[in-house]
Design a protein around this motif. Sequence first.
Motif, short mmCIF file in Angstrom:
data_model
loop_
_atom_site.label_atom_id
_atom_site.label_comp_id
_atom_site.label_asym_id
_atom_site.label_seq_id
_atom_site.Cartn_x
_atom_site.Cartn_y
_atom_site.Cartn_z
N GLY A 1 41.37 -26.67 -36.63
CA GLY A 1 40.37 -25.79 -36.04
C GLY A 1 39.29 -25.40 -37.02
N VAL A 2 39.69 -25.17 -38.28
CA VAL A 2 38.72 -24.82 -39.32
C VAL A 2 37.72 -25.95 -39.54
CG1 VAL A 2 38.46 -24.44 -41.80
CG2 VAL A 2 40.17 -23.15 -40.51
N ILE A 3 38.22 -27.18 -39.64
CA ILE A 3 37.34 -28.32 -39.90
C ILE A 3 36.33 -28.49 -38.77
CG2 ILE A 3 37.25 -30.84 -40.14
CD1 ILE A 3 39.96 -30.65 -41.58
N GLN A 4 36.79 -28.37 -37.55
CA GLN A 4 35.88 -28.49 -36.41
C GLN A 4 34.90 -27.32 -36.39
OE1 GLN A 4 35.58 -31.00 -34.15
NE2 GLN A 4 37.09 -32.13 -35.34
N GLY A 5 35.41 -26.13 -36.66
CA GLY A 5 34.58 -24.94 -36.54
C GLY A 5 33.45 -24.85 -37.55
N ILE A 6 33.70 -25.30 -38.78
CA ILE A 6 32.64 -25.16 -39.80
C ILE A 6 31.47 -26.10 -39.52
CG2 ILE A 6 34.17 -24.26 -41.58
CD1 ILE A 6 34.33 -27.01 -42.81
N GLN A 7 31.68 -27.09 -38.66
CA GLN A 7 30.57 -27.96 -38.30
C GLN A 7 29.57 -27.27 -37.37
OE1 GLN A 7 30.15 -30.77 -40.00
NE2 GLN A 7 32.08 -30.19 -41.00
N LEU B 1 30.38 -19.28 -44.68
CA LEU B 1 31.53 -20.17 -44.66
C LEU B 1 32.84 -19.37 -44.73
CD1 LEU B 1 32.24 -23.20 -44.62
CD2 LEU B 1 32.27 -23.13 -47.12
N SER B 2 32.87 -18.37 -45.59
CA SER B 2 34.08 -17.55 -45.71
C SER B 2 34.40 -16.85 -44.40
CB SER B 2 33.91 -16.51 -46.82
OG SER B 2 33.84 -17.14 -48.09
N GLN B 3 33.39 -16.28 -43.76
CA GLN B 3 33.61 -15.57 -42.50
C GLN B 3 34.13 -16.52 -41.43
OE1 GLN B 3 32.79 -12.01 -42.20
NE2 GLN B 3 34.28 -12.40 -40.59
N LYS B 4 33.53 -17.70 -41.38
CA LYS B 4 33.93 -18.68 -40.36
C LYS B 4 35.39 -19.12 -40.58
CE LYS B 4 31.20 -20.64 -37.98
NZ LYS B 4 30.70 -20.43 -36.60
N VAL B 5 35.73 -19.45 -41.81
CA VAL B 5 37.09 -19.94 -42.11
C VAL B 5 38.12 -18.84 -41.85
CG1 VAL B 5 38.61 -20.69 -43.98
CG2 VAL B 5 36.34 -21.71 -43.73
N GLU B 6 37.84 -17.64 -42.31
CA GLU B 6 38.79 -16.55 -42.14
C GLU B 6 39.03 -16.23 -40.67
OE1 GLU B 6 37.17 -13.36 -44.45
OE2 GLU B 6 37.31 -14.49 -46.33
N ASP B 7 37.94 -16.20 -39.89
CA ASP B 7 38.07 -15.85 -38.47
C ASP B 7 38.83 -16.93 -37.70
OD1 ASP B 7 36.69 -13.54 -38.96
OD2 ASP B 7 34.81 -14.19 -38.05
N GLY C 1 46.75 -17.23 -36.27
CA GLY C 1 47.78 -16.46 -36.95
C GLY C 1 47.90 -16.75 -38.42
N ALA C 2 47.03 -17.60 -38.93
CA ALA C 2 47.06 -18.00 -40.34
C ALA C 2 46.04 -17.20 -41.15
CB ALA C 2 46.79 -19.50 -40.45
N THR C 3 46.00 -17.48 -42.44
CA THR C 3 45.06 -16.84 -43.35
C THR C 3 44.20 -17.91 -44.01
OG1 THR C 3 46.63 -15.07 -43.83
CG2 THR C 3 44.80 -15.34 -45.37
N GLY C 4 42.90 -17.70 -44.02
CA GLY C 4 41.98 -18.65 -44.64
C GLY C 4 41.27 -18.05 -45.83
N LYS C 5 41.03 -18.86 -46.85
CA LYS C 5 40.33 -18.41 -48.05
C LYS C 5 39.39 -19.51 -48.52
CE LYS C 5 41.03 -17.15 -52.90
NZ LYS C 5 42.01 -17.06 -54.02
N VAL C 6 38.16 -19.12 -48.89
CA VAL C 6 37.16 -20.07 -49.40
C VAL C 6 36.84 -19.73 -50.86
CG1 VAL C 6 34.78 -20.90 -49.19
CG2 VAL C 6 36.14 -20.47 -47.13
N THR C 7 36.85 -20.74 -51.70
CA THR C 7 36.35 -20.62 -53.07
C THR C 7 35.09 -21.46 -53.16
OG1 THR C 7 38.61 -20.38 -53.92
CG2 THR C 7 36.89 -20.93 -55.52
#
Length: 392
Positions: free
Chosen positions: A212-218, A272-278, A284-290
């Motif tokens: 979902g993250v990969i699709q969403g950041i596009q 990017l951080s906001q998108k990945v985290e949301d 139900g997971a946790t996302g973090k961007v560096t």
Amino acid sequence: MANIKEVSKKYEGQILEFFKDLHMHPELSFKEFRTTQKIKDLLISLGIEIIDMGIETGVVGLLKGKYDGPTVALRADIDALPILEETDVEYKSTVDGVMHACGHDTHTTSLIGAALILSEIRDELHGNVKFIFQPAEEKNAGAKMLVEAGVMDDVDAIFGLHNHPDVPAGKMGVKLGGLMAAVDTIWIDVYGKGGHGGIPQKTIDPIVATSGVIQGIQTIVSRNISPIDSVVVSIGTIEGGTANNVICEHVHMSGTVRTFSKETREKMPEILSQKVEDIARGYGATGKVTYRFDLPAVINERDMYDLACQSVRDVYGDEGIFDPTPTTGGEDFSIFTEKKPGFFYWLGSGNPEKGCVNQWHSPKFKADTDCLMVGANVLAQTAVNYMLKCTK
């Protein structure tokens, strides 16, 4: 002032042989020892002073003109890539698994040609020329190292070039504004709750969340950034899981973000951080961007663009100028122009009749050697024209 094109004719054979030798003996980033020595030997033979920058590979030479004036830097990169060459040229790489697949040998040879030309007319120069043969462009490290060592401290302007197979050999790509994108590195981590592959309801699957993250950041472009702007977010690696029947705890990804606008670039870490985290939270997971800022964009400003156009015209007329399409590929030449004004050309190296059509980093990449004299002549003419501009 001497006619650059006429002066250069006597060096055509020498320049071609220099190129073939480089192509046959490619060296990887920070391992360009033979290349470094070959460049040094030639510059010393021309009476060009070698400046000690405290570096193991790469060369910086200084040619002093007869008259006072600005110091103009001309830059070329010298490293090759870990790619097995698959071309049919008679000067094919002799180093197994290493080749000049990005054409840095054409850049180095063009700058050597400019050194030959300018050293012959040094008594006419109103200023000095600093020749920067930079190591490790492919690692985005060489330019930073040289700038930190002070290579730009006494420079007034800098010029460089990069071959391009989409620009016909015999022409120079001259672009106003953005030519090559800023390139930044990202790492994305998605954390879940591991467990049995047959009991997924007792887990939080980070692999599903990652999809979902990969699709969403596009959707960042057009939903968070204007579709008229230029942003490319690419995921290059994904690591997660150890067995086919186990839901893992953690997925790690890496990739790049490419932009032209400074304002957009500055916004991207937060977006990017906001998108990945949301998105991760929705599973139900946790996302973090560096997020790491690496290379600024290569932007050609108006005054330098006008100088570049005139320099190409002086040698090859209006027909020598090609208006190229920018690329979201990156170039650490931009590290130099953060310090001083400059211009970056695209050197036409394409020729379908000779099979010079493959893009950079292809094992079948080859450049039309007719580009070498064009690069040498335009770099030399640009240095001269900048000096004349400053002494008017």
